[in-house]
Structures are given as structure tokens and as C-alpha cells.
Design an enzyme around this catalytic site. Sequence first.
Site, mmCIF file in Angstrom:
data_model
loop_
_atom_site.group_PDB
_atom_site.id
_atom_site.type_symbol
_atom_site.label_atom_id
_atom_site.label_comp_id
_atom_site.label_asym_id
_atom_site.label_seq_id
_atom_site.Cartn_x
_atom_site.Cartn_y
_atom_site.Cartn_z
ATOM 1 C CB SER A 121 -0.953 0.008 1.203
ATOM 2 O OG SER A 121 -0.221 -0.057 2.418
ATOM 3 C CG HIS B 77 -4.183 -0.995 -1.026
ATOM 4 N ND1 HIS B 77 -4.640 0.305 -1.045
ATOM 5 C CD2 HIS B 77 -3.879 -1.266 0.267
ATOM 6 C CE1 HIS B 77 -4.593 0.807 0.178
ATOM 7 N NE2 HIS B 77 -4.140 -0.127 0.991
ATOM 8 C CE LYS C 4 -7.281 0.115 1.980
ATOM 9 N NZ LYS C 4 -7.725 -0.330 3.318
#
Length: 427
Positions: free
Chosen positions: A214, A242, A273
Site C-alpha cells: 500500500s 489494494h 476501499k
Amino acid sequence: MSLGKAARSLVTPVRGVLQSSAPTLSRSYAAVSEARALLEGELDGIRAAGTWKAERIITSKQGPQISVDGSTGNMLNFCANNYLGLSSHPEVVQAGIDALKTHGAGLSSVRFICGTQDLHKTLEKKLAEFHEREDCILYASCFDANAGLFEVLLGPYDAVLSDELNHASIIDGIRLCRAKRLRYRHMDLGDLEIKLKEAQSSRMRLVVTDGVFSMDGDVAPLQGICDLAERYGAMVFIDECHATGFLGPRGRGTDELLGVMDRVHIINSTLGKALGGAAGGYTVGPKPLIDLLRQRSRPYLFSNALPPPVVGCATKAVELLLASNEIAQSMTAKTMRFRNKMTQAGFTIAGSNHPICPVMLGDARLASLMADDMLKLGVYVIGFSYPVVPKGKARIRVQISAAHTDEDIDRCVDAFFQTGRKHGVVS
């Protein structure tokens, strides 16, 4: 006995108790005072190092443009994990509202007592389908998913092999298990092979890596990792926080991007996310593992069930991605537009072709000052410094979203150029 003597006989013991407790109270106050002084010293050190992390207050919903307390007008937001722009997508928001109305605000219970609704089972089924795995278990966060996995899966006769730059939640989760711990150099397949040879006497071997790291936006070499795992009899685990939703042709993640979906055995990821951005994490993998996690994983057993509105939002996000890969495919061109223009302007951008675009600056104070100046130009970014990243590796981490327009990206690059010239980073 007279009334006066009786009163004096009662007062005397009380006075004695108060007098004897005075030194205890004094020591207690001294302990608190000493602790306060130590804490203030730590805080002063953070401020002096230029690594103080102030929290800006947002007064609007999450999106490519936001309102920030103390600033006038809308700010371009280039630092959220809102990769697909679904945090405020109207269908996602409406799904949360509908779930709130039909299933309430929360469960007031852990899952195994009276906290499992049909909504939870539906989302788990859809996530397993999305990742093409046998089963899924939901957690309050992916931090909890990482905290709850390794202790259950691995025992003292097993070995875990972990990339040295894995996320803090993976590191903390591994600390909770009793397996032999071997750390290999970042994305170094040669060092991983050495560690795998060392672990051959172990009952089970698990290679653990972030799919995407990340802070730098670099992608793990999963093909090589899977080759080594198969050669030395190990399983492969990846954290896909991610990557889920936007990497790979259908947005399935790093394993799809690199063609190893059938060679990665366990995946942890997040709902916080790309998949709506609210909260929650999960593990997908073999059904016996998921069943065992439901029985023994402490963060699952001792945390409240995810609130229905959060589950509703995430379910709609997954449904949108199962129906179409259009949003996921839009990310590549926007990411390359930013990276190319910033490189041409003279900035150093770390990582590979990932929406995480770290603008490398080195100095913590410089990263903080430039981020503040960017805000004055209407662009919201944040400086990252130690202990989030290693000392001397401070940067401003830019994150591209599918919701950004080309004009948004060009305006961000222009603000970086103005700020970079002011601070002597570019000429």
C-alpha cells in the site's frame, strides 16, 4: 456512653482511614502525573520530527470533490481509497438505506449468538463467487481478518514465510500464532526460496504477502511465489485490500491480473476501499478453513456482526462488479495519465502501474509542508512519514479513482508542479 463520646468514637476511626489513605492517593496522583509527562514528551518528539499527523475534518460525503473544514470551496480529493468511486454511488447509498429500513441499524450481537442475518450470508456468498473460492467469512475489518487467521490455521509445528514489508495487520496477526516465523526480503524470490528450504521440516508452510503493497504501489511477484510454493510444498496467502475490485481484467485482484487465481489458496480483503468504502473485511478460501474460522477465530467470535447498512452497501458494490467490468477497466488510463505527467514534470513516482502513486520526497517535514500548500491550491493530499513508512522515505501518496476526470488529474499535476517549484523539488 454520652452522645458526645459516641460521636468522638465514630469520628476517630474515620479520621484514621483518611489519614492512612492520603499517601496512597498522593502516590496515585504522582503516577498519573509521571505518565502524563512521559506521554507529552513522546508527543513533543513527534512534533519536533515533523511527523505529527493532524486530522483534517471533512464536512461532505466522500468523493472526488469534498468539503474540508476551514477551507473555502470544494477540494479535489486525491488520497482516499475510493478506487472505483463507489463510496457515494447512488445505487450503493440506496442499498444501505434500504437495508437500514428492513434490517435495522445493528445486531447488538456477535454472529453465533443472534447476529447473523440473511444479508450477511448473501454477501458472503457473493464474495466467494466474486473471488471464485469455496466460502467466505465476514469480519469487522480486514485488520481483524488478518488478526484472526494465522492463529487458527498455524500451530507450533508449522512455518509462516512473510514479506518484510507486509502490512502491519499481517505482522500483528502472525505474532499471535505459534508457528515458526521466517521473514524474507521484499519481493525477493531468491531469499524466499532460501527460507522455504529452511522450513521443509515443518508440518505446513504458508507464504504470506500483500498482493499490492500500500505504501509503494508495487505488485507482488505472484507467479514466482506460486512456482516456489508448489516446488516446496507451501500454501499461498495474499492480502488484496489494494487490489480487489479493480486489478485484473474483471477486477478480481492481483491473482487474476497475474494469472494465478487457481494457485493462490487464501485471500483476505476489505469492504472499506473499492467495495463501497464503508467498513468490514473478509477471508475467502477452502470451506473447511472458513468453517474452522467460524469456530475459533477470536475477532469473529468476539466482535459484533457488521451493521446491516454496511452489508447492504457492500453487497450492491459487489453486484455492480459482478455485472460489469467497465468501472474497473477505466482505472488504467487515468493512472497512466497521472504517472506520465508527473514524471515529465520532474517528480519521482514509486511503484508500478497501480492507482497508488507515491510522490517520493524523502524528508518528512517537506512532505507535510507540500501537502499543506497543495490544500491551499484546492487539492487534498496527505504526507506520509515514519512510522507509516521507513525513515528517509517520506512521500505524498496520491490515489487515483475511477471517479476522477482527466481535468481533475491535470489540475492535481499542476498544483504539484507549483508546490514542487516553491520547495525546490522540481525546477
